[in-house]
Design a protein around this motif. Structure first.
Motif, PDB file in Angstrom:
ATOM      1  N   LEU A  40       0.873  -1.133   0.145  1.00  0.00           N
ATOM      2  CA  LEU A  40      -0.055  -0.127   0.111  1.00  0.00           C
ATOM      3  C   LEU A  40       1.032   1.223  -0.040  1.00  0.00           C
ATOM      4  CD1 LEU A  40      -2.779  -0.922   2.483  1.00  0.00           C
ATOM      5  CD2 LEU A  40      -2.963  -0.781   0.056  1.00  0.00           C
ATOM      6  N   GLY A  41       2.059   1.202   0.713  1.00  0.00           N
ATOM      7  CA  GLY A  41       2.865   2.444   0.722  1.00  0.00           C
ATOM      8  C   GLY A  41       4.219   2.338  -0.201  1.00  0.00           C
ATOM      9  N   GLU A  42       4.380   1.085  -0.912  1.00  0.00           N
ATOM     10  CA  GLU A  42       5.519   1.086  -1.796  1.00  0.00           C
ATOM     11  C   GLU A  42       5.266   0.964  -3.266  1.00  0.00           C
ATOM     12  OE1 GLU A  42       7.919  -1.940  -0.291  1.00  0.00           O
ATOM     13  OE2 GLU A  42       8.101  -0.728   1.731  1.00  0.00           O
ATOM     14  N   ASN A 121      -5.898   0.572  13.215  1.00  0.00           N
ATOM     15  CA  ASN A 121      -6.687   1.683  13.922  1.00  0.00           C
ATOM     16  C   ASN A 121      -5.918   2.458  14.892  1.00  0.00           C
ATOM     17  OD1 ASN A 121      -9.061   3.026  14.435  1.00  0.00           O
ATOM     18  ND2 ASN A 121      -9.567   1.408  16.089  1.00  0.00           N
ATOM     19  N   ASP A 122      -4.688   3.145  14.192  1.00  0.00           N
ATOM     20  CA  ASP A 122      -3.681   3.897  15.018  1.00  0.00           C
ATOM     21  C   ASP A 122      -3.135   3.252  16.265  1.00  0.00           C
ATOM     22  OD1 ASP A 122      -4.260   5.745  13.123  1.00  0.00           O
ATOM     23  OD2 ASP A 122      -6.071   6.892  14.155  1.00  0.00           O
ATOM     24  N   ALA A 129       3.871   0.210  11.327  1.00  0.00           N
ATOM     25  CA  ALA A 129       3.320   1.264  10.509  1.00  0.00           C
ATOM     26  C   ALA A 129       3.604   0.799   9.017  1.00  0.00           C
ATOM     27  CB  ALA A 129       3.770   2.515  10.707  1.00  0.00           C
ATOM     28  N   ALA A 130       4.680   0.560   8.577  1.00  0.00           N
ATOM     29  CA  ALA A 130       4.864   0.000   7.237  1.00  0.00           C
ATOM     30  C   ALA A 130       4.118  -1.157   6.981  1.00  0.00           C
ATOM     31  CB  ALA A 130       6.217   0.215   6.908  1.00  0.00           C
ATOM     32  N   ASP A 131       4.218  -2.378   7.924  1.00  0.00           N
ATOM     33  CA  ASP A 131       3.723  -3.461   7.747  1.00  0.00           C
ATOM     34  C   ASP A 131       2.063  -3.511   7.583  1.00  0.00           C
ATOM     35  OD1 ASP A 131       6.343  -4.605   7.737  1.00  0.00           O
ATOM     36  OD2 ASP A 131       6.246  -4.779  10.144  1.00  0.00           O
ATOM     37  N   SER A 136      -2.715   4.674   4.678  1.00  0.00           N
ATOM     38  CA  SER A 136      -2.897   4.613   3.230  1.00  0.00           C
ATOM     39  C   SER A 136      -4.534   3.734   3.473  1.00  0.00           C
ATOM     40  CB  SER A 136      -2.133   3.407   2.654  1.00  0.00           C
ATOM     41  OG  SER A 136      -0.676   4.116   2.432  1.00  0.00           O
ATOM     42  N   SER A 137      -5.278   4.101   2.298  1.00  0.00           N
ATOM     43  CA  SER A 137      -6.417   3.419   2.532  1.00  0.00           C
ATOM     44  C   SER A 137      -6.525   2.045   1.898  1.00  0.00           C
ATOM     45  CB  SER A 137      -7.369   4.203   1.211  1.00  0.00           C
ATOM     46  OG  SER A 137      -6.793   4.062  -0.219  1.00  0.00           O
ATOM     47  N   LEU A 138      -7.412   1.248   2.422  1.00  0.00           N
ATOM     48  CA  LEU A 138      -7.227  -0.208   2.116  1.00  0.00           C
ATOM     49  C   LEU A 138      -8.538  -0.767   1.300  1.00  0.00           C
ATOM     50  CD1 LEU A 138      -6.125  -3.025   3.171  1.00  0.00           C
ATOM     51  CD2 LEU A 138      -7.478  -3.009   4.934  1.00  0.00           C
TER      52      LEU A 138
END
Length: 378
Positions: A40-42, A121-122, A129-131, A136-138
């Motif tokens: 999602l972030g890469e 959920n924070d 966080a990266a895992d 990022s939206s899921l």
């Protein structure tokens, strides 16, 4: 809901099989969800290798499910007979066992998904966080699609592992010869010799650059590839040697006028060499592949330790399931020996001797595999 009704009457071993399958499925699902969170972030180019690293986890879950499902008819012959009397044919019995295994895997996948959503959920710290793809939206379809793979693999493996002839009472499979024959070790010995030759070629003293040894994990050139392929062939050959070595150990136990304990252990070990060698060989080969991944993996953030625990635990569970299957298949023989006057202590001693011989063979093949791995990675 019929599989759930079957679960209600399960014993401790059956519940342990359920929990082990659910735990393995949850771990494999966690690997898949971690790959999704990273994707999602890469960039998308890095997501495919991460998904490929999840294949050993899925294979381990499938192997455990197959071994556990195959042991069900032998451990519960009365239930299989009752289902057959109620009109259930071999195909429906096989599907029931597959659905039951898939339900256990689905339970583990749902628990992994709930944990993933809770961490998103924070709650996840900076290290996670990266895992979990925090920030990022899921897409809703993405985790569902990935998690369907785990129960699907488990159910298909369980359905394929139960032979139709074993699912009906009164039907037996003709046992094939499992004795030690020199012709059967030609291919494993050939693979081992070729693998050792390739590994020695890859680790030859001339394989250097500028007077310094080549960093094989970081630089997979022709020399590093030859060493890796040679080690893989050596590990495969040693794994295939497990069945002939078990049969040979049984023959060695029967040498020089054996007593009742050694004779019983030798005969049973020779007869059980082939069915017991499969899980033991997978255990050794799985550890070898994971050592290769640990030494040659180019992504340091991969959870190699968790993969080692998962594959090792699944292989050990498969060994236990196969041992229980063999024990259930020998009930009539054990009962006949007791009726003939055999003492329970003698039978327990024969089991201990047989287990010690099997452990010795496993230590031999596993030790040689680890030795070649150490020579390749040092």
């Amino acid at each position: 809901m019929f599989p759930l009704r079957l679960v209600r009457g399960y014993r401790a071993l059956d519940l342990a099989r359920w929990l082990l399958t659910a735990t393995a499925a949850a771990t494999a699902a966690a690997f898949l969800l971690r790959s999704l969170g990273r994707a999602l972030g890469e960039p998308a180019a890095t997501s495919v290798p991460r998904l490929l690293w999840c294949l050993p986890a899925l294979a381990a879950v499938g192997w455990l499910s197959a071994a556990a499902a195959r042991a069900v008819p032998a451990q519960h012959p009365e239930r299989i007979a009752g289902l057959a009397a109620a009109g259930y044919g071999p195909v429906r019995i096989r599907l029931l066992i597959a659905v039951e295994t898939a339900l256990a895997a689905a339970l583990g996948s749902v628990l992994a998904l709930l944990l993933f959503l809770v961490l998103r959920n924070d709650i996840a710290g900076p290290g996670l966080a990266a895992d979990v793809g925090l920030g990022s939206s899921l897409p809703a379809a993405a985790p569902v699609t990935l998690l369907v793979l785990v129960p699907l693999v488990a159910g298909c493996a369980a359905a394929a592992a139960v032979p139709l002839t074993d699912a009906l009472p009164g039907r037996t499979v003709v046992a094939r010869s499992t004795g030690f024959h020199p012709a059967r070790i030609a291919v494993p010995v050939g693979l081992t010799v070729v693998g050792m030759a390739l590994e020695l070629y890859g680790l030859r003293p001339g394989a250097e650059q500028d007077g310094r040894p080549v960093d094989l994990p970081a630089h997979l050139g022709s020399v590093g590839t030859a060493a890796l392929v040679g080690w893989a062939l050596t590990a495969l050959g040693l794994a295939l040697l497990t069945a002939p070595l078990l049969a040979l150990a049984g023959r060695v136990l029967a040498l020089r006028r054996p007593g009742p304990v050694r004779l019983l252990a030798a005969r049973s070990l020779t007869a059980e060499a082939r069915p017991l060698a499969g899980p033991l060989a997978v255990l050794v080969l799985g550890l070898a592949v994971l050592v290769a991944a640990l030494g040659y993996g180019d992504e340091p953030d991969l959870p190699v330790g968790a993969a080692v625990l998962l594959v090792t635990g699944c292989a050990a569970g498969a060994v236990v399931a196969r041992a229980l299957e063999i024990r259930a298949a020998r009930r009539e023989v054990t009962a006949a020996l007791v009726r003939l006057g055999a003492e329970p202590a003698t039978l327990r001693a024969a089991v201990a001797v047989r287990a010690a011989a099997a452990v010795g063979v496993l230590l031999l093949t596993g030790g040689l595999t680890a030795l070649f791995a150490a020579a390749c990675l040092v």
